[in-house]
Design a protein around this motif. Structure first.
Motif, mmCIF file in Angstrom:
data_model
loop_
_atom_site.group_PDB
_atom_site.id
_atom_site.type_symbol
_atom_site.label_atom_id
_atom_site.label_comp_id
_atom_site.label_asym_id
_atom_site.label_seq_id
_atom_site.Cartn_x
_atom_site.Cartn_y
_atom_site.Cartn_z
ATOM 1 N N LEU A 611 0.860 -1.323 0.067
ATOM 2 C CA LEU A 611 -0.191 0.091 0.020
ATOM 3 C C LEU A 611 0.866 1.293 -0.100
ATOM 4 O O LEU A 611 1.401 1.519 1.068
ATOM 5 C CB LEU A 611 -0.929 -0.234 1.298
ATOM 6 C CG LEU A 611 -1.993 -1.076 1.315
ATOM 7 C CD1 LEU A 611 -2.931 -0.919 2.712
ATOM 8 C CD2 LEU A 611 -2.986 -0.968 -0.022
ATOM 9 N N ARG A 612 1.106 1.852 -1.286
ATOM 10 C CA ARG A 612 1.879 2.925 -1.169
ATOM 11 C C ARG A 612 1.178 3.884 -2.378
ATOM 12 O O ARG A 612 1.351 4.042 -3.636
ATOM 13 C CB ARG A 612 3.408 2.817 -1.782
ATOM 14 C CG ARG A 612 4.127 1.725 -0.803
ATOM 15 C CD ARG A 612 4.562 2.703 0.333
ATOM 16 N NE ARG A 612 5.351 1.868 1.470
ATOM 17 C CZ ARG A 612 5.554 2.550 2.421
ATOM 18 N NH1 ARG A 612 5.412 3.754 2.604
ATOM 19 N NH2 ARG A 612 6.297 1.683 3.383
ATOM 20 N N GLY A 613 0.292 4.896 -1.891
ATOM 21 C CA GLY A 613 -0.442 5.921 -2.855
ATOM 22 C C GLY A 613 -0.655 6.965 -2.086
ATOM 23 O O GLY A 613 -0.585 6.979 -0.836
ATOM 24 N N PRO A 614 -1.231 8.003 -2.900
ATOM 25 C CA PRO A 614 -1.192 9.344 -2.310
ATOM 26 C C PRO A 614 -2.658 9.546 -1.628
ATOM 27 O O PRO A 614 -2.794 10.644 -0.846
ATOM 28 C CB PRO A 614 -1.453 9.905 -3.538
ATOM 29 C CG PRO A 614 -2.190 9.146 -4.685
ATOM 30 C CD PRO A 614 -1.707 7.981 -4.154
ATOM 31 N N GLY A 615 -3.624 8.722 -1.664
ATOM 32 C CA GLY A 615 -4.746 8.965 -0.987
ATOM 33 C C GLY A 615 -5.026 8.594 0.408
ATOM 34 O O GLY A 615 -3.878 8.136 1.176
ATOM 35 N N ARG A 616 -6.158 8.662 0.978
ATOM 36 C CA ARG A 616 -6.395 8.153 2.571
ATOM 37 C C ARG A 616 -7.404 7.105 2.530
ATOM 38 O O ARG A 616 -7.624 6.692 3.548
ATOM 39 C CB ARG A 616 -6.741 9.379 3.386
ATOM 40 C CG ARG A 616 -5.804 10.621 3.185
ATOM 41 C CD ARG A 616 -5.798 11.705 4.417
ATOM 42 N NE ARG A 616 -4.684 12.398 4.423
ATOM 43 C CZ ARG A 616 -3.683 12.427 5.425
ATOM 44 N NH1 ARG A 616 -4.138 11.724 6.520
ATOM 45 N NH2 ARG A 616 -2.722 13.071 5.390
ATOM 46 N N VAL A 617 -7.753 6.646 1.402
ATOM 47 C CA VAL A 617 -8.514 5.430 1.316
ATOM 48 C C VAL A 617 -8.091 4.639 0.331
ATOM 49 O O VAL A 617 -8.136 4.936 -0.845
ATOM 50 C CB VAL A 617 -10.307 5.817 1.081
ATOM 51 C CG1 VAL A 617 -10.991 4.421 0.829
ATOM 52 C CG2 VAL A 617 -10.793 6.722 2.042
ATOM 53 N N ALA A 618 -7.517 3.208 0.590
ATOM 54 C CA ALA A 618 -7.132 2.412 -0.668
ATOM 55 C C ALA A 618 -8.064 1.361 -0.869
ATOM 56 O O ALA A 618 -8.720 0.873 0.044
ATOM 57 C CB ALA A 618 -5.761 1.609 0.251
ATOM 58 N N LEU A 619 -8.161 1.279 -2.195
ATOM 59 C CA LEU A 619 -9.126 0.230 -2.708
ATOM 60 C C LEU A 619 -8.626 -0.897 -3.559
ATOM 61 O O LEU A 619 -8.263 -0.522 -4.669
ATOM 62 C CB LEU A 619 -10.158 0.912 -3.680
ATOM 63 C CG LEU A 619 -10.949 2.168 -2.797
ATOM 64 C CD1 LEU A 619 -11.855 2.546 -4.069
ATOM 65 C CD2 LEU A 619 -11.901 1.235 -1.813
ATOM 66 N N PRO A 620 -7.714 -1.763 -2.965
ATOM 67 C CA PRO A 620 -6.972 -2.810 -3.727
ATOM 68 C C PRO A 620 -7.698 -3.698 -4.813
ATOM 69 O O PRO A 620 -7.286 -3.681 -5.917
ATOM 70 C CB PRO A 620 -6.424 -3.641 -2.555
ATOM 71 C CG PRO A 620 -6.571 -3.185 -1.301
ATOM 72 C CD PRO A 620 -7.914 -2.464 -1.652
ATOM 73 N N LEU A 621 -9.013 -4.035 -4.574
ATOM 74 C CA LEU A 621 -9.471 -4.806 -5.667
ATOM 75 C C LEU A 621 -11.156 -5.058 -4.990
ATOM 76 O O LEU A 621 -11.424 -4.652 -4.140
ATOM 77 C CB LEU A 621 -9.008 -6.317 -5.737
ATOM 78 C CG LEU A 621 -9.267 -7.369 -4.343
ATOM 79 C CD1 LEU A 621 -8.597 -8.590 -5.013
ATOM 80 C CD2 LEU A 621 -8.547 -6.920 -3.197
ATOM 81 N N VAL A 622 -11.978 -5.536 -5.899
ATOM 82 C CA VAL A 622 -13.368 -5.862 -5.735
ATOM 83 C C VAL A 622 -13.554 -7.340 -5.772
ATOM 84 O O VAL A 622 -13.223 -7.839 -6.927
ATOM 85 C CB VAL A 622 -14.495 -4.759 -6.350
ATOM 86 C CG1 VAL A 622 -14.238 -5.009 -7.795
ATOM 87 C CG2 VAL A 622 -15.578 -5.068 -5.982
ATOM 88 N N PHE A 623 -14.531 -8.015 -5.085
ATOM 89 C CA PHE A 623 -15.004 -9.241 -5.241
ATOM 90 C C PHE A 623 -16.399 -9.108 -5.766
ATOM 91 O O PHE A 623 -17.262 -8.366 -5.105
ATOM 92 C CB PHE A 623 -14.825 -10.047 -3.926
ATOM 93 C CG PHE A 623 -13.469 -10.191 -3.318
ATOM 94 C CD1 PHE A 623 -12.572 -11.262 -3.758
ATOM 95 C CD2 PHE A 623 -13.165 -9.306 -2.453
ATOM 96 C CE1 PHE A 623 -11.143 -11.234 -3.325
ATOM 97 C CE2 PHE A 623 -11.770 -9.559 -2.014
ATOM 98 C CZ PHE A 623 -10.933 -10.246 -2.398
ATOM 99 N N GLU A 624 -16.591 -10.010 -6.719
ATOM 100 C CA GLU A 624 -17.901 -9.920 -7.519
ATOM 101 C C GLU A 624 -18.492 -11.498 -7.775
ATOM 102 O O GLU A 624 -17.662 -12.372 -8.093
ATOM 103 C CB GLU A 624 -17.497 -9.267 -8.971
ATOM 104 C CG GLU A 624 -18.776 -9.427 -9.686
ATOM 105 C CD GLU A 624 -18.501 -8.769 -11.288
ATOM 106 O OE1 GLU A 624 -19.359 -8.537 -12.175
ATOM 107 O OE2 GLU A 624 -17.041 -8.647 -11.521
ATOM 108 N N ARG A 625 -19.626 -11.528 -7.345
ATOM 109 C CA ARG A 625 -20.187 -12.734 -7.532
ATOM 110 C C ARG A 625 -21.043 -12.740 -8.949
ATOM 111 O O ARG A 625 -21.663 -11.796 -9.575
ATOM 112 C CB ARG A 625 -21.699 -12.953 -6.642
ATOM 113 C CG ARG A 625 -22.238 -14.414 -6.506
ATOM 114 C CD ARG A 625 -23.404 -14.436 -6.046
ATOM 115 N NE ARG A 625 -23.629 -13.728 -4.907
ATOM 116 C CZ ARG A 625 -23.628 -14.165 -3.838
ATOM 117 N NH1 ARG A 625 -23.412 -15.653 -3.370
ATOM 118 N NH2 ARG A 625 -24.046 -13.497 -2.456
ATOM 119 N N VAL A 626 -20.738 -13.952 -9.812
ATOM 120 C CA VAL A 626 -20.977 -14.084 -11.171
ATOM 121 C C VAL A 626 -22.378 -14.743 -11.341
ATOM 122 O O VAL A 626 -22.697 -15.280 -10.083
ATOM 123 C CB VAL A 626 -19.937 -14.461 -12.060
ATOM 124 C CG1 VAL A 626 -18.857 -13.310 -12.317
ATOM 125 C CG2 VAL A 626 -19.363 -15.764 -11.665
#
Length: 727
Positions: A611-626
């Motif tokens: 986690l090395r980014g400029p914001g204050r909320v990190a969104l690495p990925l999303v899990f999705e039901r198909v």
């Protein structure tokens, strides 16, 4: 330093550099040590290939033991097992209390504490309950060893991750090969890989070099190392010199952020000014590039003192242009002048001399074109320019064109090189279908022409939905990490994701949360420190200070999830940002229900990313039901600006939903696209079944390198998938 270089090779290639065998020492070979290393590796989800095991078994035992110590350190750090992962609730995921009951218990304990009671009563009288002021809230209440004793051992399962390490050559050969691969990459490297390139270049700047270094940021890093080594500089534009100056000051070689230039020694100033003079003398028209970075050139001039070196008059012209004393109209200004007169054809004709800029401006030119004749003229200019641009630009335009359908309600998602994202409505008219079809045909034909003949093509179907790594900045360093937009299956009953951080100087509180959304991206539920339990799963408890490092976990039963999407996020509540802390990372594990085990089990880790980014909320990925009820991960690698402090999942759920809606409407260009083009030139194409291997060399594309590939095979996995992008 040897250990650092070896670690780079293992991390980037999954190959272990082998030391030369030492003969005649009378010691037993390292068969037993190799077996112990293999067993230790398997405990953290790695394994020696048969070939590597055989090579190590031939080495003296003391040599194998030294290799084993270094290798275990490397892979444990790769998977996130180099730190201690404790939890607030010792039995997690069992016996996690209801949130209100837990807070009530913390208040009762504070009231029983003579030291804490007066301050708590004052706050309660004022109608304010500050959880952080409660003595039993936010800090571990047991040791790491006590937590381990509370959990049964992990039961092995067939689905546990197993990453195979393969035999490499000597460290010198492996380092050289890795340097050539990174320096010669056709796509920009991410910041972590760029730092790795700098380390490698320091050792290889005066050795073998790639035929070309097409990415300018890479060239700046290599030039800094070459300058230190006294080797000649690789310069062919004035901007190359500016990037090198930024590299020398540890600034932004991409020139997107201002660099504070340091004082430079006389030899360095002479090298920069001499190189600048030679570039302008050979091609005076390149002075037109100065205007794009006028302020940076003016600041650099204050450090270089060009007036002290009259023997380089052409270098002085650069700073004269930057100060506005000499006119050198930029190409962009001339294009803007033509477009201001509605001369679209003239602008397209002018841009033929800069094919990369023409393709990047193509959408704007097509929208400005008036009638079929002007559209045809713009497309003809594009077709003549396509053979003269990089493969990355060709594929980037191809991805752009396939998404320009102009569906009502479309949103444009912008992501900068650091992963900061924002969304705006897409007000552009769509590109006509016939225009998109013509462009796609031209771009695909050009890509096919550039791709090397693959011979026998062997493809793992699991890699087909991985997004093409058109930029290394669209991903993060770590294990099992895929480029932004990639989709990968998620198989297992229990999904557990985690975050770890260690503060540098200030009290820092990160909050791991999970947002559950329905198919319309409406909120169903969330798990966080304000909602420790839900139908979907359990939160491990809030840790609010991390001087020695801290971890938080969320455990989800995928079959119980009521929504369609699960969006894990890491919120900065207070303290140091993701780029300020000593260390921070995110990952997820997959388990079967009977496996039990500790909260963190390295064998079950499927992904771990920095986690090395400029914001204050990190969104690495999303899990999705198909549709069939299965789950998959869609990779984001994004950061929201958030609030300066006290970010919470409840407050950013609308922003997350809007961003996700925009991302889900886009179709990235994937490996499937390039394998389709490669297959048309292959002597044969085989889908890898995990068992059968063809005879003779192959071009293998997959998520993991299989054992037993025939000698001479070319292997492309996520670690070097960038090599699939044609030059």
């Amino acid at each position: 330093m040897v250990h650092a270089l070896e670690r780079l090779v293992v991390r980037h290639t999954r190959r272990l550099p082998l030391p030369a065998a030492t003969a005649g020492n009378g010691r037993a070979p390292g068969n037993g040590a190799a077996r112990r290393l293999d067993a230790a590796l398997m405990s953290v989800g790695f394994k020696l290939s048969a070939g590597l095991f055989d090579e190590l078994s031939r080495l003296p035992e003391e040599t194998v033991l030294a290799v084993a110590a270094r290798t275990l350190d490397s892979v444990r750090e790769t998977v996130g097992d180099h730190v201690r992962h404790n939890v607030y609730f010792i039995d997690f995921p069992a016996n996690v209390p209801d949130t209100t009951d837990f807070w009530t218990r913390c208040v009762a304990e504070a009231l029983d504490d003579d030291t804490a009671r007066p301050g708590l009563l004052r706050r309660l009288r004022a109608g304010v309950l500050d959880l952080l002021a409660l003595p039993s809230y936010g800090s571990y209440r047991h040791t790491y060893e006590e937590m381990l004793a509370a959990h049964d051992a992990l039961i092995a399962a067939a689905g546990d991750r197993l990453t195979v390490l393969h035999p490499g050559g000597s460290l010198d050969d492996e380092v050289t090969a890795l340097y050539l691969s990174l320096a010669g990459s056709t796509t920009p490297l991410g910041d972590d890989h760029l730092r790795d390139l700098a380390l490698l270049a320091a050792h290889r700047a005066d050795g073998p070099q790639p035929e070309t270094i097409p990415v300018r940021e890479h060239r700046a890093v290599v030039n800094r190392a070459r300058l230190d080594a006294g080797a000649g500089l690789l310069l062919d534009t004035v901007t190359d010199v500016l990037r090198l100056a930024c590299a020398l000051s540890d600034g932004d070689v991409a020139l997107r952020e201002p660099t504070r230039f340091r004082a430079l020694s006389r030899p360095v100033r002479r090298a920069l000014l001499g190189g600048l003079d030679a570039v302008v003398a050979a091609a005076p028209a390149k002075l037109a590039d100065v205007a794009a970075h006028r302020e940076a050139w003016k600041r650099l001039g204050e450090r270089l003192h060009p007036h002290e070196y009259p023997r380089w008059p052409h270098a002085a012209e650069v700073f004269s242009v930057a100060r506005g004393e000499t006119k050198a109209p930029s190409l962009d200004s001339r294009v803007e002048e033509l477009l201001g007169r509605n001369d679209v054809v003239g602008a397209a004709t002018l841009l033929r001399s800069a094919p990369g800029r023409l393709l990047r401006a193509l959408d704007r030119l097509l929208r400005a074109a008036d009638g079929p004749e002007e559209v045809d003229a713009v497309l003809s200019a594009c077709e003549s320019a396509v053979p003269r641009v990089s493969g990355r630009v060709v594929l980037s335009l191809r991805e752009h064109v396939q998404n320009r359908t102009g569906t009502a309600g479309d949103r444009r998602v912008f992501v900068n090189r650091l992963g900061a994202a924002w969304v705006t409505p897409d007000t552009r008219p769509p590109l006509p279908p016939e225009v998109r079809e013509r462009l796609c045909a031209v771009l695909d034909a050009e890509t096919r022409r550039r791709l090397p003949a693959p011979g026998h093509l062997l493809v793992d179907p699991a890699v087909l939905d991985v997004a093409l790594p058109l930029s290394g900045r669209a991903t993060a360093a770590g294990l099992g990490v895929l480029p932004r937009g990639s989709v990968s299956p998620v198989e297992g009953e229990l999904l557990r994701f985690f975050t770890y951080w260690k503060q540098t100087a200030r009290t820092t509180d990160y909050d791991l949360s999970a947002l559950v959304l329905d198919e319309d991206l409406g909120t169903v539920a969330w798990l966080s420190y304000t909602a420790l339990t839900a139908v979907e799963g359990r939160h491990s408890g809030d840790i609010t200070d991390a001087p020695d490092g801290a971890s938080e976990f969320i455990d989800l039963r995928l079959g119980a999830v009521r929504g369609r999407y699960v969006v894990p996020q890491v919120n900065l509540y207070r303290g140091e940002g993701f780029e300020e802390v000593e260390e921070s990372f995110f990952g997820f594990m997959l388990r079967e229900s009977e496996q039990r085990g500790r909260p963190f089990e390295p064998r079950t880790v499927r992904m771990k990313s920095e986690l090395r980014g400029p914001g204050r909320v990190a969104l690495p990925l999303v899990f999705e039901r198909v549709e069939d009820g299965a789950w998959r991960a869609r990779w984001l690698h994004l950061y929201l600006r958030g609030n300066p402090s006290e970010n919470r999942v409840e407050e950013n759920r609308v922003t997350v939903a809007v961003l996700l809606r925009g991302l889900l409407s886009r179709t990235p260009l994937t490996v499937r696209h390039l394998t389709g083009l490669l297959a048309s030139e292959a002597t044969a194409t085989t889908w890898w079944d995990g068992v059968t291997l063809p005879e003779g060399p192959v071009t293998y594309i997959g998520l993991e390198r299989p054992e037993g590939l025939p000698p001479g095979s070319r292997v492309l996995t996520p670690e070097n998938l960038r090599d699939l992008i044609p030059a």
